[in-house]
Design a protein around this motif. Structure first.
Motif, PDB file in Angstrom:
ATOM      1  N   MET A   1      -4.569  14.739  -2.708  1.00 58.27           N
ATOM      2  CA  MET A   1      -4.126  13.386  -2.501  1.00 58.27           C
ATOM      3  C   MET A   1      -3.600  13.247  -1.074  1.00 58.27           C
ATOM      4  O   MET A   1      -2.740  13.995  -0.646  1.00 58.27           O
ATOM      5  CB  MET A   1      -3.036  13.049  -3.507  1.00 58.27           C
ATOM      6  CG  MET A   1      -2.605  11.640  -3.356  1.00 58.27           C
ATOM      7  SD  MET A   1      -1.214  11.210  -4.199  1.00 58.27           S
ATOM      8  CE  MET A   1      -0.999  10.650  -5.556  1.00 58.27           C
ATOM      9  N   GLN A   2      -4.133  12.273  -0.361  1.00 62.57           N
ATOM     10  CA  GLN A   2      -3.751  12.056   1.020  1.00 62.57           C
ATOM     11  C   GLN A   2      -2.532  11.144   1.090  1.00 62.57           C
ATOM     12  O   GLN A   2      -2.455  10.127   0.414  1.00 62.57           O
ATOM     13  CB  GLN A   2      -4.915  11.428   1.772  1.00 62.57           C
ATOM     14  CG  GLN A   2      -4.636  11.238   3.240  1.00 62.57           C
ATOM     15  CD  GLN A   2      -5.828  10.607   3.946  1.00 62.57           C
ATOM     16  OE1 GLN A   2      -6.802  10.232   3.318  1.00 62.57           O
ATOM     17  NE2 GLN A   2      -5.729  10.480   5.251  1.00 62.57           N
ATOM     18  N   LYS A   3      -1.569  11.540   1.921  1.00 63.49           N
ATOM     19  CA  LYS A   3      -0.368  10.719   2.090  1.00 63.49           C
ATOM     20  C   LYS A   3      -0.638   9.604   3.087  1.00 63.49           C
ATOM     21  O   LYS A   3      -1.353   9.795   4.061  1.00 63.49           O
ATOM     22  CB  LYS A   3       0.794  11.582   2.570  1.00 63.49           C
ATOM     23  CG  LYS A   3       1.284  12.551   1.535  1.00 63.49           C
ATOM     24  CD  LYS A   3       2.725  12.881   1.799  1.00 63.49           C
ATOM     25  CE  LYS A   3       3.216  13.749   0.666  1.00 63.49           C
ATOM     26  NZ  LYS A   3       4.501  13.427   0.240  1.00 63.49           N
ATOM     27  N   ASN A   4      -0.056   8.462   2.818  1.00 61.79           N
ATOM     28  CA  ASN A   4      -0.161   7.350   3.751  1.00 61.79           C
ATOM     29  C   ASN A   4       0.883   7.526   4.839  1.00 61.79           C
ATOM     30  O   ASN A   4       2.036   7.861   4.568  1.00 61.79           O
ATOM     31  CB  ASN A   4       0.065   6.026   3.018  1.00 61.79           C
ATOM     32  CG  ASN A   4      -1.013   5.752   2.001  1.00 61.79           C
ATOM     33  OD1 ASN A   4      -2.187   5.857   2.314  1.00 61.79           O
ATOM     34  ND2 ASN A   4      -0.623   5.431   0.789  1.00 61.79           N
ATOM     35  N   THR A   5       0.480   7.300   6.076  1.00 59.40           N
ATOM     36  CA  THR A   5       1.389   7.455   7.203  1.00 59.40           C
ATOM     37  C   THR A   5       1.277   6.250   8.120  1.00 59.40           C
ATOM     38  O   THR A   5       0.380   5.413   7.971  1.00 59.40           O
ATOM     39  CB  THR A   5       1.049   8.733   8.009  1.00 59.40           C
ATOM     40  OG1 THR A   5      -0.301   8.637   8.482  1.00 59.40           O
ATOM     41  CG2 THR A   5       1.201   9.985   7.162  1.00 59.40           C
ATOM     42  N   GLY A   6       2.193   6.179   9.051  1.00 55.74           N
ATOM     43  CA  GLY A   6       2.147   5.142  10.078  1.00 55.74           C
ATOM     44  C   GLY A   6       2.259   3.735   9.531  1.00 55.74           C
ATOM     45  O   GLY A   6       3.008   3.458   8.588  1.00 55.74           O
ATOM     46  N   LEU A   7       1.486   2.848  10.141  1.00 55.74           N
ATOM     47  CA  LEU A   7       1.554   1.429   9.776  1.00 55.74           C
ATOM     48  C   LEU A   7       1.100   1.176   8.345  1.00 55.74           C
ATOM     49  O   LEU A   7       1.630   0.287   7.683  1.00 55.74           O
ATOM     50  CB  LEU A   7       0.703   0.598  10.745  1.00 55.74           C
ATOM     51  CG  LEU A   7       1.267   0.449  12.153  1.00 55.74           C
ATOM     52  CD1 LEU A   7       0.296  -0.323  13.042  1.00 55.74           C
ATOM     53  CD2 LEU A   7       2.613  -0.241  12.129  1.00 55.74           C
ATOM     54  N   LYS A   8       0.148   1.960   7.870  1.00 61.24           N
ATOM     55  CA  LYS A   8      -0.317   1.776   6.492  1.00 61.24           C
ATOM     56  C   LYS A   8       0.825   2.032   5.512  1.00 61.24           C
ATOM     57  O   LYS A   8       1.014   1.290   4.556  1.00 61.24           O
ATOM     58  CB  LYS A   8      -1.495   2.697   6.187  1.00 61.24           C
ATOM     59  CG  LYS A   8      -2.063   2.474   4.796  1.00 61.24           C
ATOM     60  CD  LYS A   8      -3.289   3.303   4.544  1.00 61.24           C
ATOM     61  CE  LYS A   8      -3.835   3.003   3.159  1.00 61.24           C
ATOM     62  NZ  LYS A   8      -5.010   3.803   2.853  1.00 61.24           N
ATOM     63  N   ARG A   9       1.611   3.085   5.754  1.00 58.19           N
ATOM     64  CA  ARG A   9       2.746   3.394   4.889  1.00 58.19           C
ATOM     65  C   ARG A   9       3.769   2.267   4.919  1.00 58.19           C
ATOM     66  O   ARG A   9       4.284   1.850   3.881  1.00 58.19           O
ATOM     67  CB  ARG A   9       3.414   4.710   5.313  1.00 58.19           C
ATOM     68  CG  ARG A   9       4.558   5.122   4.382  1.00 58.19           C
ATOM     69  CD  ARG A   9       5.416   6.232   4.954  1.00 58.19           C
ATOM     70  NE  ARG A   9       6.128   5.837   6.156  1.00 58.19           N
ATOM     71  CZ  ARG A   9       7.210   5.065   6.186  1.00 58.19           C
ATOM     72  NH1 ARG A   9       7.701   4.569   5.078  1.00 58.19           N
ATOM     73  NH2 ARG A   9       7.802   4.769   7.318  1.00 58.19           N
ATOM     74  N   ILE A  10       4.051   1.740   6.101  1.00 55.71           N
ATOM     75  CA  ILE A  10       5.014   0.638   6.235  1.00 55.71           C
ATOM     76  C   ILE A  10       4.506  -0.592   5.495  1.00 55.71           C
ATOM     77  O   ILE A  10       5.253  -1.253   4.774  1.00 55.71           O
ATOM     78  CB  ILE A  10       5.282   0.329   7.723  1.00 55.71           C
ATOM     79  CG1 ILE A  10       6.014   1.511   8.368  1.00 55.71           C
ATOM     80  CG2 ILE A  10       6.079  -0.959   7.888  1.00 55.71           C
ATOM     81  CD1 ILE A  10       6.107   1.441   9.870  1.00 55.71           C
ATOM     82  N   PHE A  11       3.219  -0.904   5.652  1.00 56.13           N
ATOM     83  CA  PHE A  11       2.630  -2.058   4.980  1.00 56.13           C
ATOM     84  C   PHE A  11       2.704  -1.903   3.460  1.00 56.13           C
ATOM     85  O   PHE A  11       3.087  -2.831   2.746  1.00 56.13           O
ATOM     86  CB  PHE A  11       1.178  -2.238   5.432  1.00 56.13           C
ATOM     87  CG  PHE A  11       0.492  -3.417   4.806  1.00 56.13           C
ATOM     88  CD1 PHE A  11       0.789  -4.710   5.205  1.00 56.13           C
ATOM     89  CD2 PHE A  11      -0.432  -3.232   3.797  1.00 56.13           C
ATOM     90  CE1 PHE A  11       0.167  -5.800   4.621  1.00 56.13           C
ATOM     91  CE2 PHE A  11      -1.067  -4.312   3.195  1.00 56.13           C
ATOM     92  CZ  PHE A  11      -0.770  -5.595   3.620  1.00 56.13           C
ATOM     93  N   LEU A  12       2.361  -0.711   2.958  1.00 59.40           N
ATOM     94  CA  LEU A  12       2.420  -0.457   1.516  1.00 59.40           C
ATOM     95  C   LEU A  12       3.863  -0.530   1.001  1.00 59.40           C
ATOM     96  O   LEU A  12       4.119  -1.104  -0.061  1.00 59.40           O
ATOM     97  CB  LEU A  12       1.805   0.902   1.179  1.00 59.40           C
ATOM     98  CG  LEU A  12       0.285   0.989   1.334  1.00 59.40           C
ATOM     99  CD1 LEU A  12      -0.183   2.434   1.176  1.00 59.40           C
ATOM    100  CD2 LEU A  12      -0.420   0.083   0.346  1.00 59.40           C
TER     101      LEU A  12
END
Length: 118
Positions: free
Chosen positions: A1-12
């Motif tokens: 499972m890939q972790k969300n990072t950066g702007l995608k993580r903030i958006f989620l």
């Protein structure tokens, strides 16, 4: 499972937060009542002829009530998910969450009374 990072993580994370607010509004009567309180008191804080610091002091505890209510609701949801039977620690957790909301409400009342009447 890939972790969300950066702007995608903030958006989620923002999306999850909005989902939590909607859930609190839908399922928690106390949250709806406290939102109503905020809808009344925050505009009044802007109408009153008070200093900027006093305005901040009037609005901050109102927002804190909402924050504590969301945390209290989260505690109650987790405790209820774990089981329906009574357990002293579950009751204690729910009571402490409720106490946090009560203290925030008392702080709100104190600050409003202090600024408006003294």
């Amino acid at each position: 499972m890939q972790k969300n990072t950066g702007l995608k993580r903030i958006f989620l994370a923002f999306g999850y937060s909005i989902k939590g607010i909607k859930s609190a509004f839908k399922h928690e009567a106390a949250f709806r009542q406290e939102i109503l309180l905020a809808v009344i008191l925050i505009p009044i804080a802007f109408i009153l002829e008070v200093s900027q610091i006093e305005r901040i002091l009037l609005i901050s505890p109102v927002v804190l009530v909402i924050i504590f209510e969301i945390i209290n609701s989260a505690i109650e949801a987790v405790v209820d998910r774990v089981g329906t039977e009574f357990h002293e620690l579950a009751g204690r957790a729910k009571d402490m969450g409720s106490a946090a909301v009560l203290i925030a409400l008392a702080l709100t009342a104190y600050i409003w009374i202090e600024i408006l009447f003294f």
